[in-house]
Design a protein around this motif. Sequence first.
Motif, short mmCIF file in Angstrom:
data_model
loop_
_atom_site.label_atom_id
_atom_site.label_comp_id
_atom_site.label_asym_id
_atom_site.label_seq_id
_atom_site.Cartn_x
_atom_site.Cartn_y
_atom_site.Cartn_z
N LEU A 161 0.83 -1.20 0.00
CA LEU A 161 0.00 0.00 0.00
C LEU A 161 0.87 1.25 0.00
O LEU A 161 1.91 1.29 0.66
N TYR A 162 0.41 2.26 -0.72
CA TYR A 162 1.05 3.57 -0.69
C TYR A 162 -0.02 4.62 -0.97
O TYR A 162 -0.70 4.56 -1.99
N ARG A 163 -0.18 5.51 -0.02
CA ARG A 163 -1.22 6.55 -0.10
C ARG A 163 -2.60 5.92 -0.33
O ARG A 163 -3.33 6.29 -1.24
N CYS A 202 3.65 -1.15 3.99
CA CYS A 202 3.54 0.29 3.76
C CYS A 202 4.91 0.94 3.76
O CYS A 202 5.85 0.44 4.38
N GLU A 203 5.02 2.07 3.08
CA GLU A 203 6.22 2.89 3.20
C GLU A 203 6.20 3.55 4.58
O GLU A 203 5.16 4.06 5.02
N ALA A 204 7.33 3.53 5.28
CA ALA A 204 7.38 4.00 6.66
C ALA A 204 6.97 5.46 6.81
O ALA A 204 6.47 5.87 7.86
N ASP A 205 7.18 6.28 5.75
CA ASP A 205 6.81 7.69 5.84
C ASP A 205 5.39 7.97 5.35
O ASP A 205 4.97 9.12 5.31
N ASP A 206 4.66 6.93 5.02
CA ASP A 206 3.25 7.08 4.62
C ASP A 206 2.38 7.00 5.87
O ASP A 206 1.65 6.04 6.10
N VAL A 207 2.50 8.03 6.70
CA VAL A 207 1.89 7.98 8.03
C VAL A 207 0.37 7.93 7.98
O VAL A 207 -0.28 7.33 8.85
N ILE A 263 -0.72 4.24 7.33
CA ILE A 263 -0.44 3.42 8.50
C ILE A 263 -1.43 3.74 9.62
O ILE A 263 -1.97 2.82 10.26
N ALA A 264 -1.71 5.01 9.83
CA ALA A 264 -2.66 5.40 10.87
C ALA A 264 -4.06 4.88 10.56
O ALA A 264 -4.79 4.41 11.45
N ILE A 303 3.72 -3.82 8.12
CA ILE A 303 5.17 -3.77 7.94
C ILE A 303 5.53 -2.42 7.33
O ILE A 303 4.97 -2.02 6.31
N GLU A 304 6.47 -1.74 7.97
CA GLU A 304 6.88 -0.41 7.51
C GLU A 304 8.23 -0.53 6.81
O GLU A 304 9.24 -0.89 7.41
N VAL A 305 8.24 -0.23 5.52
CA VAL A 305 9.45 -0.32 4.70
C VAL A 305 10.19 1.02 4.77
O VAL A 305 9.61 2.05 4.42
#
Length: 640
Positions: free
Chosen positions: A275-277, A305-310, A313-314, A328-330
């Motif tokens: 997932l991204y955005r 997920c990308e770790a900076d895609d807060v 993730i939230a 999982i945060e990449v």
Amino acid sequence: MRIGEYPPQLTIVRTVAPEVVPTAAGVGSACSDELPSFLQQEISALSELGIGKPYIEAAAQRAIANGTSIEQELIASGLVEEKAYYAALARALRLPFVETVEDGAIVDSPSLDSQLIRPRMLRLTHSRQAPMTAIAPEAWRIGDIRSSITRLPGLKDSRAIASPSTMRKAVWRAGSARRVRDTIAGLFESQPRFSARVVFHGNQGFYTGVAASLLIAGLLVSQAVQLSLHVFLSLLYFAALLLRAGAVLQRKRRRRSSSLPGDGPLPIYTVMVALYREADIAGQLIATLKRLDWPASLLDIKLVCEADDVETIAALKAEKPGPQFEIIEVPPSQPRTKPKALTYALAGARGTYLAVYDAEDRPHPQQLREAHARFSSAPDNIACLQAPLVIANGRESWISALFSLEYSALFRSLLPMLATHRMPMPLGGTSNHFRTDILRAVGGWDPFNVTEDADLGMRLYRLGYRADVIRRQTVEDAPVTMGVWTRQRTRWFKGWLQTWLVMMRDPAALRREMGMRGFVVFQLLIGGMLLSSLAHPLILAFLVRSVIDMLAVPTDDLPLATRALFAIDFVNILGSYATFLVLGTAAMIEHEKRQIGWRWMMVPFYWMLVSLAAWRAVFELRSNPFFWHKTPHVPVVRKS
């Protein structure tokens, strides 16, 4: 590390509605002496922890059916909270409880990743405390652990209890830098001939430049070169058309049973979603995955997920997805591609089989069971199964209508034909089911290939594996605007170009690996599709020019070659449109056909858009080869 003192407010068993509390009927049978000794020990330990008999009985029945443990079933059901359960184990053993592991408390090494698969023991260090070993004990071993502590009292000072989730989170963080390096460089360093990290390998760039220069010069000064190009493109286009025509003729011959296996233990099944955005679609995704017909205790669902895609993730955490889910945060790194994220998460895949879905997918609830049944009866070299993708929003625009026709032709006609004849299959980007051990053995996905599905399908075939298809579908939505569709299709063509260049670094070796038939099919599927898409406007121009020539002179005075090329070009254009429509509609149900309606008449314009995307991909391959055009997704709005 944060060591808790077993907060008294933590309750092991959640409060549940009366209708879902298991009854005590059959408790005696589940707790009888006929049970395996480890289950009897587990029942005794769980009773000591204060878990009621009805819960233990219900979980024991599921554990016997699924080949799991009672504690696994209790936690997977959601009736027992994992954190509270392991805190209670720590209290029973009079050991500290590790609630969180601080950064730096674990020394990273490649072997550390084994704790992602089966978290049982971690060595923890701290600057102000003595080293400690955190364990996640199984309930049936509590008696043995207690006896060991009695014999060796010093163990109490060096042991602590942690939950498997706490351990996995700590291991993901501790090994993130190494894992990112391995993900990005792993395929390139171990099997460079399969990696798209170098766009033009060896002399490919030189030969491509020379060929393009000579072709352009020849077209400008020589009619013979023009005629030769016309003949070559027309015949190649025609050969690619014949492959699809073969799928029309053989579509009805393939009939495979879709029966499901009977009762009995099932393996762990990993499901991955990159997932991204995708914050807006988080709720729909979680609800869809919860409908999968597979025991929750045997599901390993990884939301990558990308770790900076807060925001994403939230949104996922807000859904409280359940113990079978893991976020999982990449760590952010280039290239930012779906295959890089999936390969990063592959290190923690616990399943015997692994399925890949996209965020907007709605897979058939029994798709995993059909894939398991097929794998169970298939030869060991069947490495992947492709489920058909069905477009649900064909009514929304002419773009989505023709996209649904295209997907129907590909996933329900062409790919089944290729599978029947054991030909190389370009996989779809979602709803692939793999044997996990084979997926790891071949290097996972190439993080630099932006159409990783086609690349992996071809690589599997080169290495002696095969792909097949199953029947239970995945429903998803197509782009509805020209801009979104063009960006997505440009990425696909760019990835197909990458795949062709990677495969053709050594044509002679490729022919030996694939066999002559596989080599030819590959050239028609990937090379032929690329050239026919790029050449479609030229074929139309050739056809128009032939018509003008025929009108300028009497038909009897036209050279035979001119008439033959006109016939081939006419068949190519008309046949392309016809096979597109016939292959697509033949596999559709009436509801899908009604969604398309009159929009089938836009096929010629759709093909010109395909050509536009192909030409954009050619130029983007040189300027921005690894850029991933993100396709936006929105939740499905169900009409009441």
